[in-house]
Design an enzyme around this catalytic site. Structure first.
Site, short mmCIF file in Angstrom:
data_model
loop_
_atom_site.label_atom_id
_atom_site.label_comp_id
_atom_site.label_asym_id
_atom_site.label_seq_id
_atom_site.Cartn_x
_atom_site.Cartn_y
_atom_site.Cartn_z
N ASP A 1 40.04 48.85 51.57
CA ASP A 1 39.88 47.59 52.26
C ASP A 1 38.78 46.83 51.53
O ASP A 1 38.05 47.42 50.74
CB ASP A 1 39.48 47.91 53.70
CG ASP A 1 39.16 46.69 54.49
OD1 ASP A 1 39.90 45.71 54.33
OD2 ASP A 1 38.18 46.71 55.23
N THR B 1 36.64 43.83 53.05
CA THR B 1 35.51 43.44 53.88
C THR B 1 34.92 44.65 54.57
O THR B 1 35.62 45.41 55.22
CB THR B 1 35.96 42.41 54.92
OG1 THR B 1 36.80 41.49 54.28
CG2 THR B 1 34.78 41.73 55.53
N GLU C 1 29.56 30.99 57.67
CA GLU C 1 29.04 29.89 58.46
C GLU C 1 27.67 30.25 59.02
O GLU C 1 26.74 29.47 58.96
CB GLU C 1 29.99 29.61 59.62
CG GLU C 1 30.97 28.54 59.35
CD GLU C 1 31.66 28.12 60.64
OE1 GLU C 1 31.94 29.00 61.46
OE2 GLU C 1 31.88 26.93 60.82
N THR D 1 43.59 43.74 51.20
CA THR D 1 42.66 43.02 52.05
C THR D 1 43.37 41.93 52.82
O THR D 1 44.41 41.42 52.41
CB THR D 1 41.53 42.40 51.20
OG1 THR D 1 40.76 41.56 52.02
CG2 THR D 1 42.07 41.63 50.03
N ASP E 1 41.93 39.23 53.27
CA ASP E 1 41.34 38.00 52.77
C ASP E 1 42.31 37.18 51.96
O ASP E 1 43.37 37.65 51.56
CB ASP E 1 40.15 38.33 51.87
CG ASP E 1 38.91 38.55 52.67
OD1 ASP E 1 38.77 37.89 53.70
OD2 ASP E 1 38.11 39.40 52.27
N ARG F 1 45.89 38.97 51.91
CA ARG F 1 46.53 38.51 53.13
C ARG F 1 47.51 39.56 53.64
O ARG F 1 48.63 39.27 53.98
CB ARG F 1 47.28 37.19 52.88
CG ARG F 1 46.42 36.11 52.32
CD ARG F 1 45.41 35.61 53.31
NE ARG F 1 45.93 34.54 54.14
CZ ARG F 1 45.76 34.49 55.46
NH1 ARG F 1 45.12 35.45 56.05
NH2 ARG F 1 46.22 33.49 56.15
N LYS G 1 49.63 47.29 54.89
CA LYS G 1 48.74 48.25 54.23
C LYS G 1 49.36 49.64 54.29
O LYS G 1 49.41 50.37 53.30
CB LYS G 1 47.39 48.27 54.94
CG LYS G 1 46.55 47.05 54.72
CD LYS G 1 45.15 47.23 55.31
CE LYS G 1 44.29 46.00 55.03
NZ LYS G 1 42.92 46.16 55.45
#
Lengths: 1226, 339
Positions: free
Chosen positions: A427, A429, A531, A696, A698, A807, A813
């Site tokens: 993975d 993150t 953020e 991932t 992401d 994505r 996975k």
């Protein structure tokens, strides 16, 4: 049994609040049936009757569904029968039971019963003891959970009850930070709008708070006990299931029907946060809760050595039958030719012809030769694995002091597989990265901040010791924030207008929620850590975001409180790649005003530098708007946003229109902090020929960027293929193009379309010229994983050095892992930290959980866990390699010693009329595996190392033999058997020839059976011990003690067994009285022992020596080198960060998960009771998707079925526009 | 993050054992050890081999088969199973002094004392003098546990029942006159067998212990009358019985019958003619067995056995040979030390 039917038939749950009598007849679970199921299918979750409870309560529990859980298997009475029953289901134990039965048949019994009973009882006892301790622990944790207290509304009063007494239909009160007792329907809460905040870390691994909201009608009940007690709503809902993200049901109350969905449900396993209290109605209790429904179906993993061993054991059984058949035939012939005439001294029983005798002999030899599959093999294997697991737990180099987390081997049966890993699925993150974003650098108005220079102008490496900027001037600063460049603070203090604008923008433009529990103690809830990092940076530099309302944002600017009006929020999507004011640089640049082109150049340069260091960059720009123009624009925007058709494109047009001629402010650089040592680890692993695939959730750019910064993708790679097509044909074409460019000569070898994979068992590895990388996005992956294309995808992917899938849904996975498992026949490892990694962790041969930021879900389903990705290299290259080496050595040696032991019987059969006479003393047979040879081989398998850990890191290639199964395979096993065959020939025929017709020095007998037995067994023991010495390459004091101790033990035991005392105790059990004394004092006996020992070992030494000289393996070379070097090398230097000079950079600072944008405007999230209650609930136009589990756990269902297959590709962030109220000068 | 102070509650212990750093000796099959090792072992083995071989050569063995299969054999007439109480005379001569002490063995071949059921057919409790086992012999003795009248057989079992019962008398023939060579039948069994393993019940006279029992079927006399000349050599501690009960490992075996140690023969059997009178009782022809008598002296390494010496010589030579081969291989092919 009709309970089963009822259970199967529960298509709908029906219950009424506060009405136990009403709920009673439904019998939501049938205790006995589940229990019996639990036994036969070994479900781990069972309904509990709570053994520790009084009989009455047990009875009542039986009758009604309660909240008690039971994960334990046994109680004191059922333990023995159940445990024995389970143990005898194991083939080895059953086999020994069968042998025992054979042994009590007098005609067959060739060995005394105790030769089998002693080992069997020992094994059963050890296993039973282990099972018992496990079960006691489970009982303990069950009791602890079941006896937690919760407030339950009973008889119109709130009473504190134990969890196990809570029943379906009860109303319970939860307080802040309490665990949710059962699956509840939320009735009311202390918070405005009947909201509650829950933490779902235990359930799905996500650490961010989620919000649940009660129906208004139940919310109005408040905490009025009378009203709650009168509440008689009826709920009809789905039967118990394990889908965490879905719930359907209806509430009927006061004649009205209300629909219930997941938003109104609190699941067991979650924790109440930031909420004073709440009331809930129990829908599912105990084992029916979604948490428990998700437990216990973990598949039992076996290692490839296990599987090989099973095959081998079957072969051995076949071989055993073969040997016994030969001997039985031999017996038949012997009976016909010799035995029938030898009847003078040994009469035959009537009617026993040669055939029947052969039949009996067959079984007699089954008993004698059973030692080819000794029961102690299985026990020893378990002990070795357990020991090697402990080493992992104990390893200080895998202990992470910052979180005080040691590594943990959660499964103790997979160790040697760690030494055979070929594919690692990781993975991103939280696994490769820390999932912490830090504001590292920025460029404001062309000046770069963030680096530290010494007085000579040299840039300094930032370490833990670098002096930090002092933010004490700012009372609201976040103490955890670190920044090293003082010049930026100076600039802020000097009121540099650009710097101020920069931070003001950061403080205003985001979707972060602020929470101020105490004056001055701000905490931010940000959907994405990026953020949060930006807003925190602004906060520390004096622009503190304090609170927000749907239409204003309050910040403290250098100590002054200011409020900004929020005028408009523009949606953000993937095509736009920007947030208008904060957005991706490449996009923003096109929209800048011509006036700042010079600044652009400078900033570009700095951006490249930032990106080169792997930072996530953002460009900030602003624009002053004409009020009239804005009002006109806003009107059009409002029109467009209420359009039914084509709304998206209309809005886009509007955004395009306003987002131009921006003025560049600067750029920020956020570090998505890689965990320590990730690039080095990846480099090491790839040197060990381990392929690493990053899977991932992401985005492609983010993933790619991380791929570069962690050294997975490299600039010097020949090519990095990016597969991102939208149709199956395009995906196939892109895959083929990639293959063609990797293997130009062979573009015709494409696998045929359609039904591939039928004949393909294992896909061979292909060599390609150069190094390649592959990046594939989620859409393409979905196509690529289809049956018709999976092989094509796999082939392409396996030709590449590095593969990144972005994505990816959790299901995908697992699919990728399964694909590799299926067609590559290689050992896979999956490593991850979040709930979305659970599926792949379970699918892979080995699952590793990172115990990090995102809860425990991944760790709980993993086989190994530790705190940092970099420990993976130690786990594999050191522990895994050693475990594999030790296990293989153990197995090779174990089979050798037992085959040798057994084959001697085979040769002796030809000289004793195939009568199943043993060669050895029965005591020796009993104790051989248990006492005489157990510890030395265990010692070897627990301590052996070819080279130490430092060298293992130095030479990752040492790992390769494990991947190729070199140390223990069918071939190695066959070699073992041959070696044993040779040894057994030596061990039988040398004593035979040496003792034939010989006598003692005083003329007395020494060629008698007992002396011969003693001689052979002593020779055997010496031979196998010396062989062990040859195998062992790491002689610790313990090993030496074990080896010598076992030999000494042999003589001690032998002399004891053959002593007068033992004989007097039981003459028939110890008939070998005096044998040791009478034969072991003869020089020719010892000369025979010496001869056999040397003769057994010499060919092995010769073979190995010549082999090492002629074709040395990597291990031989390494060991030679190590012995030459004497001193251990210095540990690998920690390399500093690899600086890339790449123009590649990512502009995504925003999580792809949905933000709080909706809530910001709707006001739902805000604690403002004054806001109208209803407006927040009926959110016109938009369904309340704000908190549906998206993002990290999106689409994940523990059943392994995809719930929401298509995650919408639209990124919901927002464009916010502000008009200053108090400071019009901006 | 916040917690800079390190909590180390879970930190594993830093011991050599848990960190797998135990000091160890790491031997390797390097040329420096293997080749000299082979040479040394080889030379040592050749030395031992020579010693064994020479010793074995110095042992004199005289073996005479008296089964009587061939017609010219003096015991031919006895080989007929119908002939009872047959006696045959075996004449042989010794050229030079047969150095003493000389051991007199009888040998049987194709005789499976190691057959499982035969081997198990005894009752150790009974043989250790347990009177309970006299009246109720173990099942393992079957079919020699009870006779046809259900009387217990003592000693029970096939081993005891099949006890060798040929007897021998050795005469030295001097000028036609036969002179009996004294044979010593004491101390031919293991000390432990005689003193520990086999014991007569402590009943005097011994005969009473055998009340209500019968002798083994093949035996001419009961156990308490095995040696008429020496009352102490009866019952289960009769030396011949002990020797027989120590069953052989292999189907061809020899057992010690007597020692020739007394009087004129203490130094050995002088050269000359001898006559052996054999009371031929024991049937072996039915199973193709043979019987023989063996006269042998012994050395420090026991009886004559040339195998061990030759094996040592062969293995020793092989070691030396292999060390040369290894040396050549090592010199020619040794793997490069650096990659």
């Amino acid at each position: 049994m009709d309970c089963v039917k009822k259970k199967e038939q529960e298509l709908e749950r029906k219950l009424r609040a506060n009405d136990r009598e009403y709920n009673l007849p439904f019998k939501y679970a049938c205790l006995d049936v589940i229990r019996s199921l639990g036994v036969s299918q070994s479900l781990r979750v069972e309904v509990a009757a709570g053994e520790s409870q009084s009989p009455q309560s047990a009875l009542s529990v039986d009758a009604v569904k309660t909240n008690a859980i039971k994960t334990s298997k046994y109680n004191p009475f059922t333990f023995l029968p159940l445990n024995l029953f389970e143990q005898f289901q194991r083939i080895a134990n059953a086999y020994f039971l069968f042998l025992l039965v054979l042994q009590v048949i007098p005609q067959i019994s060739s060995l005394s019963w105790f030769t089998t009973v002693v080992p069997l009882v020992l094994v059963l006892t050890v296993t039973a003891a282990k099972d018992a301790t496990d079960d006691i622990n489970r009982h303990r944790s069950d009791n602890q959970v079941n006896n937690r207290k919760v407030k339950v509304l009973i008889d119109r009063k709130l009473r504190s009850e134990k969890w196990l007494d809570v029943q379906v239909g009860d109303i319970i009160k939860l307080e802040n930070n309490q665990f949710v007792t059962a699956d509840l329907m939320l009735l009311s809460s202390s918070e405005p709008l009947n909201l509650v905040y829950i933490e779902t870390a235990e359930l799905d691994g996500e650490t961010n708070l989620k919000v649940r909201q009660a129906l208004t009608v139940t919310g109005d009940l408040g905490e009025d006990i009378e009203k709650l007690a009168d509440f008689d709503g009826e709920v009809r809902c789905e039967p118990p299931n394990n889908r965490l993200d879905r719930f359907t049901g209806t509430l009927t109350y006061a004649g009205q029907k209300y629909s219930l969905d997941n938003e109104k449900i609190l699941l067991r396993g979650t924790t109440l946060r930031n909420t004073g209290w709440c009331f809930g109605l129990v829908l599912f209790g105990g084992p029916e809760t979604k948490l428990m429904q998700n437990c216990g179906k973990s598949t039992f993993k076996r290692t490839s050595i296990d599987r090989l061993m099973n095959v081998l054991v079957l072969c051995i059984f076949g071989f055993l039958a073969f040997m016994c058949t030969i001997l039985a035939i031999g017996n038949c012939f012997w009976e016909l030719n010799e035995g029938s005439q030898f009847t003078v001294f040994l009469p035959r029983q009537d009617g026993n012809d040669a055939g029947f005798s052969a039949f009996l002999t067959f079984w007699s030899y089954v008993i004698i030769l059973n030692t080819v599959v000794p029961i102690s093999l299985y026990v020893s294997v378990e002990i070795i694995r357990l020991g090697n697991s402990f080493y992992i737990d104990w390893d200080r180099k895998m202990y992470y002091s910052r979180s005080d987390t040691p590594a943990e081997a959660r499964t103790t049966t997979l160790n040697e597989e760690l030494g055979q890993i070929k594919y690692v699925f990781s993975d991103k993150t939280g696994t490769l990265t820390q999932n912490i974003m830090t504001f590292n650098k920025c460029s404001i108005n062309g000046k770069s901040y963030g680096d530290v220079y010494d007085y000579t102008g040299q840039r300094l490496e930032i370490t833990e010791h670098t002096e930090r900027v002092d933010f004490s001037f700012n009372a609201l600063a976040d103490p955890r924030f670190m920044f090293h460049d003082h010049s930026l603070v100076e600039a802020v203090k000097l009121e540099n207008p650009e710097v101020h604008t920069f931070f003001r923008l950061l403080a205003l433009c985001h979707t972060v929620m602020a929470e101020e529990k105490k004056e001055g103690e701000l905490s931010y809830q940000a959907q994405s850590p990026d953020e949060g990092a930006l807003v925190t940076a602004a906060r520390n530099f004096g622009f503190v975001f304090r609170s927000r309302t749907p239409d204003s944002v309050s910040i403290v600017e250098m100590g002054q409180q200011r409020s900004y009006e929020l005028l408009a929020i523009l949606d953000f999507n993937n095509v736009r790649k920007r947030m208008s004011v904060i957005g991706a640089d490449t996009i923003i640049y096109e929209r800048l005003h011509r006036s700042c082109s010079k600044l652009m150049d400078v900033t570009t340069e700095q951006l490249n530098e930032f990106a080169g260091e792997g930072l996530r960059t953002l460009v900030l720009a602003y624009k002053d708007l004409d009020e009239g123009y804005f009002n006109e624009w806003k009107r059009r925007h409002h029109e467009a946003s209420t359009l039914l058709d084509d709304r998206e494109s209309k809005l886009d047009e509007l955004y395009e229109e306003i987002e131009k001629d921006l003025l560049l402010l600067g750029a920020s650089a956020i570090e998505d902090k890689l965990q320590d040592g990730v690039p080095q680890t990846i480099e090491q692993l790839s040197k060990a020929d381990i392929k690493i695939w990053v899977l991932t959730g992401d985005k492609q750019e983010t993933a790619e960027n991380i791929g570069y910064s962690c050294n997975l993708l490299r600039e010097e790679m020949n090519d990095v293929f990016i597969i991102s097509a939208n149709s199956p044909e395009d995906v196939r074409q892109e895959l083929r193009d990639a293959q063609t460019s990797m293997k130009p000569g062979e573009d015709s070898v494409f696998l045929p379309e359609g039904t591939l994979g039928k004949g393909v068992k294992v896909m061979a590895d292909e060599a390609v010229n150069g190094e390649y990388g592959l990046v594939i996005n989620g859409h393409s992956l979905a196509y690529a994983l289809e049956r018709s294309m999976e092989l094509e995808f796999l082939r392409t992917a396996c030709m590449c050095k590095a593969v990144i899938c972005c994505r990816v849904t959790p299901l995908q996975k697992a699919q990728v892992v399964e694909l590799v498992k299926k067609y590559k026949g290689a050992v896979t490892l999956a490593i991850g930290d979040g709930a979305n990694d659970v599926s792949m962790i379970k699918a892979a041969h080995i699952g590793v959980g990172i115990s990090g930021q995102e809860g425990m879900q991944a760790v709980l389903s993993s086989d190994y866990s530790f705190a940092q990705f970099r420990f993976l290299q130690r786990l594999l290259l050191v522990h895994g390699r050693w475990s594999y080496l030790r296990m293989c050595k153990f197995l090779r040696y174990f089979f050798y010693k037992n085959f040798t032991f057994t084959f001697v019987h085979f040769w002796f059969a030809f000289f004793c009329g195939f009568s199943a006479q043993t060669v050895y003393d029965e005591w020796f047979i009993t104790l051989y595996n248990l006492v005489y040879t157990a510890l030395p081989v265990l010692g070897m398998s627990l301590f052996d190392q070819d080279v130490n850990d430092v060298w293992s890191f130095q030479q990752p290639q040492l790992y390769v033999p494990g991947q190729l199964n070199l140390y223990f395979s069918k071939k190695a096993f066959f070699k073992c058997a041959l070696h044993s065959c040779y040894s057994s020939l030596v061990l039988f025929f040398i004593p035979y020839a040496a003792m034939h017709d010989t006598v003692r020095g005083d003329g007395k007998d020494v060629a008698d059976y007992q002396s011969f037995a003693l001689l052979t067994q002593t020779c055997l023991l010496f031979a196998v011990t010396i062989q062990l010495g040859l195998e062992m390459s790491y002689w610790t004091a313990v090993n030496t003690f074990f080896v010598l101790g076992s030999l000494v033990m042999y003589f001690v035991v032998t002399f004891t067994m053959y002593s007068n005392g033992m004989f007097f105790m039981s003459p028939s059990a110890f008939p070998f009285i005096g044998t040791a004394r009478n034969s072991l004092n003869q020089p020719n006996i010892w000369l025979t022992i010496l001869l056999t020992s040397i003769l057994c070992v010499l060919p092995v030494v010769t073979y190995r020596f010549l082999f090492i000289q002629l074709c040395p393996t990597i291990n031989d070379k390494m060991m030679f080198k190590v012995r030459q070097a004497k001193a251990t090398p210095a540990p690998l230097p920690r390399r500093t960060r690899i600086r890339r000079t790449s123009s590649r950079r990512s502009g995504y600072a925003f999580s792809h998960a949905q933000g709080y944008g909706d809530l910001v405007t709707s006001g739902r999230f805000l604690r403002r009771p004054a806001l109208s209650r209803s407006s927040g609930l009926t959110n016109a136009g938009r369904t309340t998707t704000g908190f549906s589990p998206m993002g990290r756990s999106a689409g994940y269902s523990p059943t392994g079925r995809l719930q929401n297959a298509k995650v919408p590709d639209v990124e919901v962030a927002s464009l916010q526009m502000y008009r200053t109220i108090t400071d019009p000068s901006l | 993050m916040v917690k800079e102070e390190k909590e180390i509650a879970n930190r594993p212990d830093n011991t050599a054992f848990t960190q797998q750093r135990l000091p160890a000796w790491q031997p390797m099959l390097s040329a420096g050890i293997v080749i000299p090792g082979f040479v040394l072992i080889g030379l040592a083995f050749i030395g031992i081999g020579v010693a064994l071989f020479v010793t074995s050569r110095s042992i004199t063995v005289l073996e005479i088969d008296y089964t009587g299969v061939e017609k010219d054999s003096p015991c031919y007439k006895c080989s007929d199973a119908d002939v009872k109480n047959c006696v045959c005379n075996l004449v042989f001569s010794i050229d030079s002094l047969f150095e003493g002490p000389v051991f007199f063995y009888y040998g049987l071949s194709n005789y499976f004392q190691n057959y499982r059921k035969y081997a198990a057919s005894k009752d150790d409790d009974q043989l250790s003098g347990d009177l309970d086992a006299f009246t109720a012999p173990s099942d393992s003795c079957s079919p020699y546990d009870y006779n046809s009248n259900d009387k217990p057989i003592v000693p029970c079992g096939a081993i005891a029942n099949s006890m060798f019962n040929d007897t021998f008398k050795l005469y030295r023939v001097v000028n036609g006159a036969k002179k009996l060579v004294p044979l010593d039948g004491k101390g031919i069994a293991w000390w432990t067998d005689y003193n520990v393993k086999y014991r007569n019940p402590s009943v005097t006279p011994l005969k009473n212990a055998f009340n209500n029992t019968v002798k083994p079927i093949f035996w001419p006399k009961p156990a308490y009358q095995l040696d008429a000349s020496d009352p102490a050599n009866n019952g289960f501690i009769n030396q011949d019985f002990l020797v027989w009960m120590r069953r052989a490992a292999l189907p061809d075996f020899r057992k010690l019958y007597r020692r020739i140690t007394e009087g004129d023969y203490a130094k050995g059997l002088p050269a000359g003619n001898y006559s052996l009178t054999i009371a031929y009782n024991y049937p072996v022809l039915s199973f193709d067995g043979t019987k023989k008598v063996v006269f042998s002296n012994v050395s420090w390494m026991g009886g004559k056995n040339e195998f061990l010496g030759i094996a040592y010589l062969v293995v020793g030579s092989l070691c030396v040979l292999m060390s040369i081969v290894m040396l050549i291989v090592y010199a020619k092919f040794k793997f490069p030390e650096e990659d």
